[in-house]
Design a protein around this motif. Sequence first.
Motif, PDB file in Angstrom:
ATOM      1  N   THR A 274       0.719  -1.033  -0.053  1.00 23.29           N
ATOM      2  CA  THR A 274      -0.075  -0.006   0.018  1.00 23.29           C
ATOM      3  C   THR A 274       0.765   1.176   0.031  1.00 23.29           C
ATOM      4  O   THR A 274       0.364   2.314  -0.796  1.00 23.29           O
ATOM      5  CB  THR A 274      -0.937   0.049   1.136  1.00 23.29           C
ATOM      6  N   ILE A 275       1.949   1.195   0.911  1.00 18.89           N
ATOM      7  CA  ILE A 275       2.950   2.650   0.924  1.00 18.89           C
ATOM      8  C   ILE A 275       3.440   2.733  -0.438  1.00 18.89           C
ATOM      9  O   ILE A 275       3.630   3.933  -1.046  1.00 18.89           O
ATOM     10  CB  ILE A 275       3.970   2.298   2.040  1.00 18.89           C
ATOM     11  N   ILE A 276       4.011   1.762  -1.066  1.00 16.36           N
ATOM     12  CA  ILE A 276       4.880   1.646  -2.298  1.00 16.36           C
ATOM     13  C   ILE A 276       3.633   2.138  -3.449  1.00 16.36           C
ATOM     14  O   ILE A 276       4.074   3.095  -4.058  1.00 16.36           O
ATOM     15  CB  ILE A 276       5.162   0.397  -2.957  1.00 16.36           C
ATOM     16  N   TYR A 277       2.531   1.602  -3.467  1.00 20.87           N
ATOM     17  CA  TYR A 277       1.594   2.261  -4.484  1.00 20.87           C
ATOM     18  C   TYR A 277       1.359   3.642  -4.247  1.00 20.87           C
ATOM     19  O   TYR A 277       1.085   4.353  -5.157  1.00 20.87           O
ATOM     20  CB  TYR A 277       0.337   1.341  -4.477  1.00 20.87           C
ATOM     21  N   ALA A 278       0.910   3.920  -2.859  1.00 21.30           N
ATOM     22  CA  ALA A 278       0.741   5.481  -2.374  1.00 21.30           C
ATOM     23  C   ALA A 278       1.805   6.491  -2.903  1.00 21.30           C
ATOM     24  O   ALA A 278       1.791   7.484  -3.400  1.00 21.30           O
ATOM     25  CB  ALA A 278       0.530   5.485  -1.047  1.00 21.30           C
ATOM     26  N   VAL A 279       3.162   5.869  -2.818  1.00 28.49           N
ATOM     27  CA  VAL A 279       4.296   6.901  -2.955  1.00 28.49           C
ATOM     28  C   VAL A 279       4.286   6.953  -4.745  1.00 28.49           C
ATOM     29  O   VAL A 279       4.508   7.967  -5.086  1.00 28.49           O
ATOM     30  CB  VAL A 279       5.751   6.262  -2.464  1.00 28.49           C
ATOM     31  N   LEU A 280       4.079   5.779  -5.370  1.00 27.83           N
ATOM     32  CA  LEU A 280       4.246   5.820  -6.699  1.00 27.83           C
ATOM     33  C   LEU A 280       2.958   6.667  -7.260  1.00 27.83           C
ATOM     34  O   LEU A 280       3.086   7.414  -8.065  1.00 27.83           O
ATOM     35  CB  LEU A 280       4.004   4.438  -7.455  1.00 27.83           C
ATOM     36  N   MET A 281       1.749   6.986  -6.654  1.00 28.61           N
ATOM     37  CA  MET A 281       0.882   7.564  -7.029  1.00 28.61           C
ATOM     38  C   MET A 281       1.204   9.073  -6.752  1.00 28.61           C
ATOM     39  O   MET A 281       1.245  10.010  -7.754  1.00 28.61           O
ATOM     40  CB  MET A 281      -0.493   7.338  -6.190  1.00 28.61           C
ATOM     41  N   LEU A 282       1.869   9.400  -5.817  1.00 33.43           N
ATOM     42  CA  LEU A 282       2.365  10.858  -5.560  1.00 33.43           C
ATOM     43  C   LEU A 282       3.331  11.276  -6.396  1.00 33.43           C
ATOM     44  O   LEU A 282       3.430  12.359  -6.824  1.00 33.43           O
ATOM     45  CB  LEU A 282       2.714  10.917  -4.022  1.00 33.43           C
ATOM     46  N   VAL A 283       4.170  10.507  -6.920  1.00 40.25           N
ATOM     47  CA  VAL A 283       5.091  10.708  -8.028  1.00 40.25           C
ATOM     48  C   VAL A 283       4.562  10.998  -9.196  1.00 40.25           C
ATOM     49  O   VAL A 283       4.639  11.966  -9.923  1.00 40.25           O
ATOM     50  CB  VAL A 283       6.381   9.704  -8.328  1.00 40.25           C
ATOM     51  N   MET A 284       3.381  10.099  -9.734  1.00 46.91           N
ATOM     52  CA  MET A 284       2.675  10.361 -10.932  1.00 46.91           C
ATOM     53  C   MET A 284       2.059  11.860 -10.663  1.00 46.91           C
ATOM     54  O   MET A 284       1.734  12.555 -11.620  1.00 46.91           O
ATOM     55  CB  MET A 284       1.766   9.466 -11.096  1.00 46.91           C
ATOM     56  N   LEU A 285       1.343  12.068  -9.545  1.00 47.65           N
ATOM     57  CA  LEU A 285       0.638  13.447  -9.534  1.00 47.65           C
ATOM     58  C   LEU A 285       1.496  14.514  -9.365  1.00 47.65           C
ATOM     59  O   LEU A 285       1.294  15.500 -10.072  1.00 47.65           O
ATOM     60  CB  LEU A 285       0.022  13.417  -7.903  1.00 47.65           C
ATOM     61  N   GLY A 286       2.828  14.386  -8.941  1.00 49.50           N
ATOM     62  CA  GLY A 286       3.938  15.377  -9.273  1.00 49.50           C
ATOM     63  C   GLY A 286       4.042  15.710 -10.571  1.00 49.50           C
ATOM     64  O   GLY A 286       4.193  16.750 -11.071  1.00 49.50           O
ATOM     65  N   PHE A 287       4.251  14.642 -11.361  1.00 48.39           N
ATOM     66  CA  PHE A 287       4.513  14.755 -12.778  1.00 48.39           C
ATOM     67  C   PHE A 287       3.481  15.459 -13.412  1.00 48.39           C
ATOM     68  O   PHE A 287       3.731  16.335 -14.334  1.00 48.39           O
ATOM     69  CB  PHE A 287       4.664  13.400 -13.411  1.00 48.39           C
ATOM     70  N   ALA A 288       2.178  15.159 -13.119  1.00 47.40           N
ATOM     71  CA  ALA A 288       0.945  15.726 -13.671  1.00 47.40           C
ATOM     72  C   ALA A 288       0.990  17.186 -13.187  1.00 47.40           C
ATOM     73  O   ALA A 288       0.757  18.172 -14.170  1.00 47.40           O
ATOM     74  CB  ALA A 288      -0.265  15.044 -13.195  1.00 47.40           C
ATOM     75  N   GLY A 289       1.257  17.769 -12.095  1.00 52.80           N
ATOM     76  CA  GLY A 289       1.418  18.909 -11.666  1.00 52.80           C
ATOM     77  C   GLY A 289       2.713  19.900 -12.236  1.00 52.80           C
ATOM     78  O   GLY A 289       2.218  20.967 -12.534  1.00 52.80           O
ATOM     79  N   LEU A 290       3.612  19.173 -12.688  1.00 50.59           N
ATOM     80  CA  LEU A 290       4.729  19.867 -13.414  1.00 50.59           C
ATOM     81  C   LEU A 290       4.260  20.485 -14.775  1.00 50.59           C
ATOM     82  O   LEU A 290       5.160  21.134 -15.297  1.00 50.59           O
ATOM     83  CB  LEU A 290       6.094  19.095 -13.312  1.00 50.59           C
ATOM     84  N   GLN A 291       3.132  19.952 -15.180  1.00 47.97           N
ATOM     85  CA  GLN A 291       2.846  20.099 -16.585  1.00 47.97           C
ATOM     86  C   GLN A 291       2.130  21.559 -16.545  1.00 47.97           C
ATOM     87  O   GLN A 291       1.713  22.024 -17.608  1.00 47.97           O
ATOM     88  CB  GLN A 291       1.931  19.069 -17.189  1.00 47.97           C
TER      89      GLN A 291
END
Length: 127
Positions: A2-19
């Motif tokens: 769960t923690i790994i999936y949540a961290v990867l999710m936050l990374v993808m949200l960061g990628f989306a936010g940088l756009q």
Amino acid sequence: MTIIYAVLMLVMLGFAGLQYNDDDGIYWAIIYLVPAIALAIAAFAPHRFSSLIGRILLFLAVIILASGVYVYWPAQADFWNTAQWWDAESVREGLGVAIAYLFTCTTIPLAFRRSARRVKKQKPIED
């Protein structure tokens, strides 16, 4: 997991936010939000991937992102060189789609996991 999936999710949200300041930012934000949604489901409601609809949507996302990797993969011979990352937008786009694809693929095992709801409880053996 769960923690790994949540961290990867936050990374993808960061990628989306940088756009936010990119000319085609909405397009790329959507590309990065697809894995973020899949990872959020994997982190907080993994049983959703056990249903037929969940499996179909997951594999559809994987196929679309795989085709995105094919289309956007960098044509430069030395794209792994970090100097290329700063100079060539096509390298950043190609690697970004590849990361989104790989992160989404981490959720595939959940589609084949037996759901806790489907497992029948065994009756205790009485003496």
